[in-house]
Design a protein around this motif. Sequence first.
Motif, mmCIF file in Angstrom:
data_model
loop_
_atom_site.group_PDB
_atom_site.id
_atom_site.type_symbol
_atom_site.label_atom_id
_atom_site.label_comp_id
_atom_site.label_asym_id
_atom_site.label_seq_id
_atom_site.Cartn_x
_atom_site.Cartn_y
_atom_site.Cartn_z
ATOM 1 N N GLY A 134 -9.087 13.159 -42.901
ATOM 2 C CA GLY A 134 -8.827 11.781 -42.460
ATOM 3 C C GLY A 134 -9.392 11.478 -41.089
ATOM 4 O O GLY A 134 -9.552 10.308 -40.728
ATOM 5 N N SER A 135 -9.688 12.525 -40.306
ATOM 6 C CA SER A 135 -10.184 12.288 -38.945
ATOM 7 C C SER A 135 -11.716 12.273 -38.885
ATOM 8 O O SER A 135 -12.293 12.049 -37.824
ATOM 9 C CB SER A 135 -9.653 13.381 -38.003
ATOM 10 O OG SER A 135 -10.338 14.602 -38.280
ATOM 11 N N LEU A 136 -12.375 12.511 -40.004
ATOM 12 C CA LEU A 136 -13.851 12.592 -39.985
ATOM 13 C C LEU A 136 -14.463 11.190 -39.920
ATOM 14 O O LEU A 136 -13.860 10.213 -40.369
ATOM 15 C CB LEU A 136 -14.360 13.279 -41.257
ATOM 16 C CG LEU A 136 -13.935 14.721 -41.518
ATOM 17 C CD1 LEU A 136 -14.519 15.197 -42.842
ATOM 18 C CD2 LEU A 136 -14.371 15.635 -40.376
ATOM 19 N N SER A 137 -15.700 11.132 -39.419
ATOM 20 C CA SER A 137 -16.443 9.870 -39.443
ATOM 21 C C SER A 137 -16.811 9.556 -40.896
ATOM 22 O O SER A 137 -16.763 10.437 -41.765
ATOM 23 C CB SER A 137 -17.720 10.020 -38.621
ATOM 24 O OG SER A 137 -18.598 10.905 -39.297
ATOM 25 N N GLY A 138 -17.192 8.297 -41.146
ATOM 26 C CA GLY A 138 -17.546 7.881 -42.508
ATOM 27 C C GLY A 138 -18.630 8.763 -43.111
ATOM 28 O O GLY A 138 -18.546 9.179 -44.271
ATOM 29 N N GLY A 139 -19.642 9.103 -42.301
ATOM 30 C CA GLY A 139 -20.750 9.910 -42.794
ATOM 31 C C GLY A 139 -20.299 11.309 -43.177
ATOM 32 O O GLY A 139 -20.694 11.863 -44.201
ATOM 33 N N MET A 140 -19.454 11.889 -42.326
ATOM 34 C CA MET A 140 -18.969 13.247 -42.617
ATOM 35 C C MET A 140 -18.060 13.253 -43.829
ATOM 36 O O MET A 140 -18.060 14.210 -44.610
ATOM 37 C CB MET A 140 -18.255 13.808 -41.400
ATOM 38 C CG MET A 140 -19.247 14.216 -40.339
ATOM 39 S SD MET A 140 -18.441 15.079 -39.017
ATOM 40 C CE MET A 140 -19.863 15.562 -38.061
ATOM 41 N N LYS A 141 -17.274 12.192 -43.981
ATOM 42 C CA LYS A 141 -16.412 12.105 -45.175
ATOM 43 C C LYS A 141 -17.275 12.112 -46.435
ATOM 44 O O LYS A 141 -16.953 12.783 -47.414
ATOM 45 C CB LYS A 141 -15.607 10.801 -45.148
ATOM 46 C CG LYS A 141 -14.330 10.900 -44.369
ATOM 47 C CD LYS A 141 -13.484 9.635 -44.559
ATOM 48 C CE LYS A 141 -12.362 9.676 -43.554
ATOM 49 N NZ LYS A 141 -12.085 8.435 -42.882
ATOM 50 N N GLN A 142 -18.378 11.379 -46.382
ATOM 51 C CA GLN A 142 -19.257 11.325 -47.560
ATOM 52 C C GLN A 142 -19.877 12.683 -47.839
ATOM 53 O O GLN A 142 -20.007 13.089 -48.987
ATOM 54 C CB GLN A 142 -20.379 10.282 -47.364
ATOM 55 C CG GLN A 142 -19.922 8.841 -47.389
ATOM 56 C CD GLN A 142 -19.353 8.426 -48.727
ATOM 57 O OE1 GLN A 142 -18.196 8.663 -48.998
ATOM 58 N NE2 GLN A 142 -20.162 7.810 -49.567
ATOM 59 N N LEU A 143 -20.279 13.371 -46.765
ATOM 60 C CA LEU A 143 -20.866 14.701 -46.962
ATOM 61 C C LEU A 143 -19.828 15.671 -47.532
ATOM 62 O O LEU A 143 -20.145 16.483 -48.396
ATOM 63 C CB LEU A 143 -21.443 15.230 -45.644
ATOM 64 C CG LEU A 143 -22.752 14.550 -45.226
ATOM 65 C CD1 LEU A 143 -23.065 14.821 -43.763
ATOM 66 C CD2 LEU A 143 -23.928 15.020 -46.099
ATOM 67 N N LEU A 144 -18.588 15.547 -47.050
ATOM 68 C CA LEU A 144 -17.521 16.398 -47.591
ATOM 69 C C LEU A 144 -17.265 16.044 -49.064
ATOM 70 O O LEU A 144 -17.087 16.932 -49.900
ATOM 71 C CB LEU A 144 -16.240 16.233 -46.765
ATOM 72 C CG LEU A 144 -15.010 16.974 -47.295
ATOM 73 C CD1 LEU A 144 -15.265 18.471 -47.426
ATOM 74 C CD2 LEU A 144 -13.789 16.737 -46.379
ATOM 75 N N ALA A 145 -17.271 14.746 -49.357
ATOM 76 C CA ALA A 145 -17.060 14.319 -50.749
ATOM 77 C C ALA A 145 -18.149 14.918 -51.640
ATOM 78 O O ALA A 145 -17.872 15.408 -52.747
ATOM 79 C CB ALA A 145 -17.068 12.795 -50.835
ATOM 80 N N LEU A 146 -19.381 14.893 -51.158
ATOM 81 C CA LEU A 146 -20.484 15.462 -51.944
ATOM 82 C C LEU A 146 -20.271 16.968 -52.133
ATOM 83 O O LEU A 146 -20.433 17.503 -53.234
ATOM 84 C CB LEU A 146 -21.821 15.178 -51.245
ATOM 85 C CG LEU A 146 -23.071 15.727 -51.919
ATOM 86 C CD1 LEU A 146 -23.202 15.223 -53.352
ATOM 87 C CD2 LEU A 146 -24.325 15.350 -51.137
#
Length: 313
Positions: A134-146
């Motif tokens: 929840g604390s990640l930036s939008g870009g990092m969240k997407q990379l984690l999702a991938l």
Amino acid sequence: MRSLVVLDQLEKSFGRMRAVDRVSLELPPGEIFGFLGANGAGKTTTIRMLCGLTRPDGGRASIAGLDVWAQRSEARKLFGYMPQKFSLYPDLSVLENLRFFAGACRVPAAEAPARIEALIERADLRAKRDALAGSLSGGMKQLLALACALVHEPKLLFLDEPTAGLDPVHRQQMWDLLYELSHGGVAVFVTTHYMDEAERCTQLGFIHRGRLLAQAPPDRLKSSFRAKLLELEVDPVMPALLRLRAESGVLGAALRSGRVRLYAPDPEALLARWTQAWPHADLRLLGHRWAEPDMEDVFTAYSQGYDALLDRA
Ligand code: ATP
């Protein structure tokens, strides 16, 4: 090469509205297939059918020979899916999210740690491995999702607008990962609204109101745009855009870098006519130039039905 994904006249309606209208296409291993269409064109519905989440009304689709609906639980093991809103667990760390998805996807316990570490490396999330998702930036969240969508090492990946809202650095990182996957033989089915991203795909499909209008590599689609593109420098430009759109012989007009780009079957005739007698006394024609079509022009021509400008691919 044998296709991994085959869509044959696939169809889905919601009430009287046909969201996906007899779409046929094939996707071989290693291909990056870009699915382009305006909002509501039918991209998500197509992906949801392929993922076994929405039941097709007609036609069929298969993944490695498995029917996407009748055999959906087996087919599901073969692909990763990153929907528009991927549900990460915000209260779990990066590492814990990956462990959770590894468990949910039944990754063998002996293999999970090494795979997760490799994904953390590939997604450039080393520095954030213990940070809450929840604390990640939008870009990092997407990379984690991938990374989560890849934890079971699928041979096929569905991505629904994976880079929407990302800054250029994270978009590049996301694409670098997709290239790497494609080199490894993974087939990628990705929707995007970004024309520059469309050009990075190996195959493109244009979908409009549920219908697949064209499917070809980006270069071939571009070369199917056979008309010349006239750009006019006119002052003031906004009223010129509206006025020129209504001229006879003009199919459409777009604003590009402060100029009016015209979609017309015979722009040379228009230019000859206007240089002889410019019909708009309140607009100043300052100059003209010829432009090369880009993917946005090509997509516009297909989706607006400007057939006179196209040798359909
Ligand atoms: P976007 O780029 O906005 O995500 P899209 O190309 O993915 O658009 P879809 O979400 O597939 O488009 O929607 C196609 C059409 O089907 C739209 O008109 C949408 O309103 C409609 N639609 C999608 N899902 C449903 C549903 N569950 N019930 C009713 N209509 C739906």
